[in-house]
Design a protein around this motif. Structure first.
Motif, PDB file in Angstrom:
ATOM      1  N   ILE A  38       0.844  -1.205   0.000  1.00 54.09           N
ATOM      2  CA  ILE A  38       0.000   0.000   0.000  1.00 54.09           C
ATOM      3  C   ILE A  38       0.875   1.249   0.000  1.00 54.09           C
ATOM      4  N   LEU A  39       1.923   1.246   0.834  1.00 53.94           N
ATOM      5  CA  LEU A  39       2.840   2.390   0.863  1.00 53.94           C
ATOM      6  C   LEU A  39       3.554   2.566  -0.474  1.00 53.94           C
ATOM      7  N   ALA A  40       3.985   1.442  -1.059  1.00 54.91           N
ATOM      8  CA  ALA A  40       4.697   1.493  -2.344  1.00 54.91           C
ATOM      9  C   ALA A  40       3.780   1.993  -3.454  1.00 54.91           C
ATOM     10  N   LYS A  41       2.537   1.540  -3.449  1.00 54.28           N
ATOM     11  CA  LYS A  41       1.588   1.971  -4.481  1.00 54.28           C
ATOM     12  C   LYS A  41       1.267   3.450  -4.335  1.00 54.28           C
ATOM     13  N   GLY A  42       1.260   3.933  -3.100  1.00 54.30           N
ATOM     14  CA  GLY A  42       1.039   5.360  -2.859  1.00 54.30           C
ATOM     15  C   GLY A  42       2.171   6.209  -3.406  1.00 54.30           C
ATOM     16  N   LYS A  43       3.342   5.592  -3.546  1.00 54.83           N
ATOM     17  CA  LYS A  43       4.506   6.299  -4.092  1.00 54.83           C
ATOM     18  C   LYS A  43       4.667   6.045  -5.587  1.00 54.83           C
ATOM     19  N   GLY A  44       3.669   5.430  -6.198  1.00 56.31           N
ATOM     20  CA  GLY A  44       3.687   5.239  -7.642  1.00 56.31           C
ATOM     21  C   GLY A  44       4.161   3.884  -8.118  1.00 56.31           C
ATOM     22  N   ASN A  45       4.492   2.979  -7.220  1.00 58.86           N
ATOM     23  CA  ASN A  45       4.941   1.649  -7.608  1.00 58.86           C
ATOM     24  C   ASN A  45       3.718   0.733  -7.692  1.00 58.86           C
ATOM     25  N   ARG A  46       3.220   0.516  -8.882  1.00 60.68           N
ATOM     26  CA  ARG A  46       1.987  -0.259  -9.076  1.00 60.68           C
ATOM     27  C   ARG A  46       2.131  -1.734  -8.740  1.00 60.68           C
ATOM     28  N   GLU A  47       3.341  -2.235  -8.816  1.00 62.90           N
ATOM     29  CA  GLU A  47       3.580  -3.657  -8.575  1.00 62.90           C
ATOM     30  C   GLU A  47       3.619  -4.000  -7.085  1.00 62.90           C
ATOM     31  N   GLY A  48       3.811  -3.024  -6.223  1.00 61.84           N
ATOM     32  CA  GLY A  48       4.021  -3.311  -4.808  1.00 61.84           C
ATOM     33  C   GLY A  48       5.497  -3.562  -4.572  1.00 61.84           C
ATOM     34  N   ILE A  49       5.827  -4.152  -3.434  1.00 60.61           N
ATOM     35  CA  ILE A  49       7.242  -4.362  -3.121  1.00 60.61           C
ATOM     36  C   ILE A  49       7.759  -5.633  -3.786  1.00 60.61           C
ATOM     37  N   ASN A  50       9.062  -5.641  -4.066  1.00 62.79           N
ATOM     38  CA  ASN A  50       9.687  -6.794  -4.724  1.00 62.79           C
ATOM     39  C   ASN A  50      10.300  -7.734  -3.685  1.00 62.79           C
ATOM     40  N   ASP A  51      10.886  -8.823  -4.151  1.00 62.43           N
ATOM     41  CA  ASP A  51      11.453  -9.825  -3.245  1.00 62.43           C
ATOM     42  C   ASP A  51      12.537  -9.239  -2.341  1.00 62.43           C
ATOM     43  N   GLU A  52      13.361  -8.363  -2.882  1.00 61.69           N
ATOM     44  CA  GLU A  52      14.433  -7.758  -2.078  1.00 61.69           C
ATOM     45  C   GLU A  52      13.841  -6.970  -0.908  1.00 61.69           C
ATOM     46  N   GLU A  53      12.777  -6.234  -1.177  1.00 58.61           N
ATOM     47  CA  GLU A  53      12.118  -5.471  -0.116  1.00 58.61           C
ATOM     48  C   GLU A  53      11.394  -6.397   0.865  1.00 58.61           C
ATOM     49  N   ILE A  54      10.872  -7.509   0.365  1.00 55.86           N
ATOM     50  CA  ILE A  54      10.228  -8.484   1.244  1.00 55.86           C
ATOM     51  C   ILE A  54      11.268  -9.113   2.164  1.00 55.86           C
ATOM     52  N   ILE A  55      12.454  -9.396   1.646  1.00 56.36           N
ATOM     53  CA  ILE A  55      13.535  -9.942   2.471  1.00 56.36           C
ATOM     54  C   ILE A  55      13.871  -8.967   3.595  1.00 56.36           C
ATOM     55  N   SER A  56      13.973  -7.704   3.246  1.00 57.87           N
ATOM     56  CA  SER A  56      14.256  -6.677   4.250  1.00 57.87           C
ATOM     57  C   SER A  56      13.141  -6.633   5.308  1.00 57.87           C
ATOM     58  N   LEU A  57      11.908  -6.726   4.857  1.00 57.25           N
ATOM     59  CA  LEU A  57      10.755  -6.737   5.759  1.00 57.25           C
ATOM     60  C   LEU A  57      10.819  -7.939   6.709  1.00 57.25           C
ATOM     61  N   LEU A  58      11.131  -9.108   6.168  1.00 57.81           N
ATOM     62  CA  LEU A  58      11.216 -10.314   6.986  1.00 57.81           C
ATOM     63  C   LEU A  58      12.338 -10.203   8.018  1.00 57.81           C
ATOM     64  N   GLN A  59      13.461  -9.621   7.607  1.00 56.31           N
ATOM     65  CA  GLN A  59      14.566  -9.428   8.548  1.00 56.31           C
ATOM     66  C   GLN A  59      14.163  -8.485   9.678  1.00 56.31           C
ATOM     67  N   THR A  60      13.396  -7.455   9.341  1.00 54.37           N
ATOM     68  CA  THR A  60      12.891  -6.533  10.360  1.00 54.37           C
ATOM     69  C   THR A  60      11.953  -7.255  11.315  1.00 54.37           C
ATOM     70  N   MET A  61      11.095  -8.103  10.767  1.00 48.92           N
ATOM     71  CA  MET A  61      10.179  -8.872  11.610  1.00 48.92           C
ATOM     72  C   MET A  61      10.949  -9.757  12.586  1.00 48.92           C
ATOM     73  N   ILE A  62      12.033 -10.346  12.118  1.00 44.60           N
ATOM     74  CA  ILE A  62      12.848 -11.201  12.989  1.00 44.60           C
ATOM     75  C   ILE A  62      13.507 -10.361  14.088  1.00 44.60           C
ATOM     76  N   LYS A  63      14.038  -9.197  13.723  1.00 44.51           N
ATOM     77  CA  LYS A  63      14.661  -8.317  14.728  1.00 44.51           C
ATOM     78  C   LYS A  63      13.657  -7.921  15.796  1.00 44.51           C
TER      79      LYS A  63
END
Length: 155
Positions: A38-63
């Motif tokens: 939703i945040l990415a689409k608000g910034k003009g990225n129609r596809e949403g986040i990519n795998d690299e950003e998902i990896i970063s998100l998952l690492q944050t969740m683990i932290k």
């Protein structure tokens, strides 16, 4: 298969198997991905986040869960700490294979040598070079400690 697809497929399987813990953790992951989409689409990225950003998100969740575990253990809530540890295991399954300590040391030594780094002034550049090639495959908190010790021993 993308990480997003892998999580969704695992959710379907967990629901069929009636695995409550796995189902709830996978739903948390999907909800976090949707929030970032939703945040990415608000910034003009129609596809949403990519795998690299998902990896970063998952690492944050683990932290976040590691921090929670520390607090739960201080509060003598072992039951909640175990639940967080279980979530970490589930989330980790969707991350790339983490490099061993030996592999990390080898990579750091090679990059320091090839760049000709000799002092702490070079640390930022070394970390950037490693992140460009190995993002998501190692804990950069540990990487920065190792680099720091190697560069301070060079001084």
């Amino acid at each position: 298969m993308t990480i997003r697809e892998n999580v969704k497929n695992n959710l379907k399987k967990a629901m069929i198997e009636k695995n409550v813990d796995l189902t709830s953790t996978l739903r948390l992951i999907i909800a976090s991905i949707k929030d970032k989409d939703i945040l990415a689409k608000g910034k003009g990225n129609r596809e949403g986040i990519n795998d690299e950003e998902i990896i970063s998100l998952l690492q944050t969740m683990i932290k976040q869960r590691k921090s929670s575990i520390e607090l739960y253990l201080k509060g003598n809530r072992v039951d909640l700490a175990k639940r967080e540890e279980n979530e970490i295991k589930i989330i980790s399954n969707f991350l790339p294979k983490q490099l061993s300590d030996e592999e990390i040391n080898f990579i750091i030594d090679n990059i320091i040598k090839s760049y000709g780094a000799s002092s702490m002034k070079d640390m930022g550049i070394i970390i950037k070079l490693i992140k460009d090639q190995y993002k998501g495959k190692m804990d950069f908190r540990i990487v920065s400690q190792v680099i720091k010790s190697k560069l301070t021993n060079n001084d």
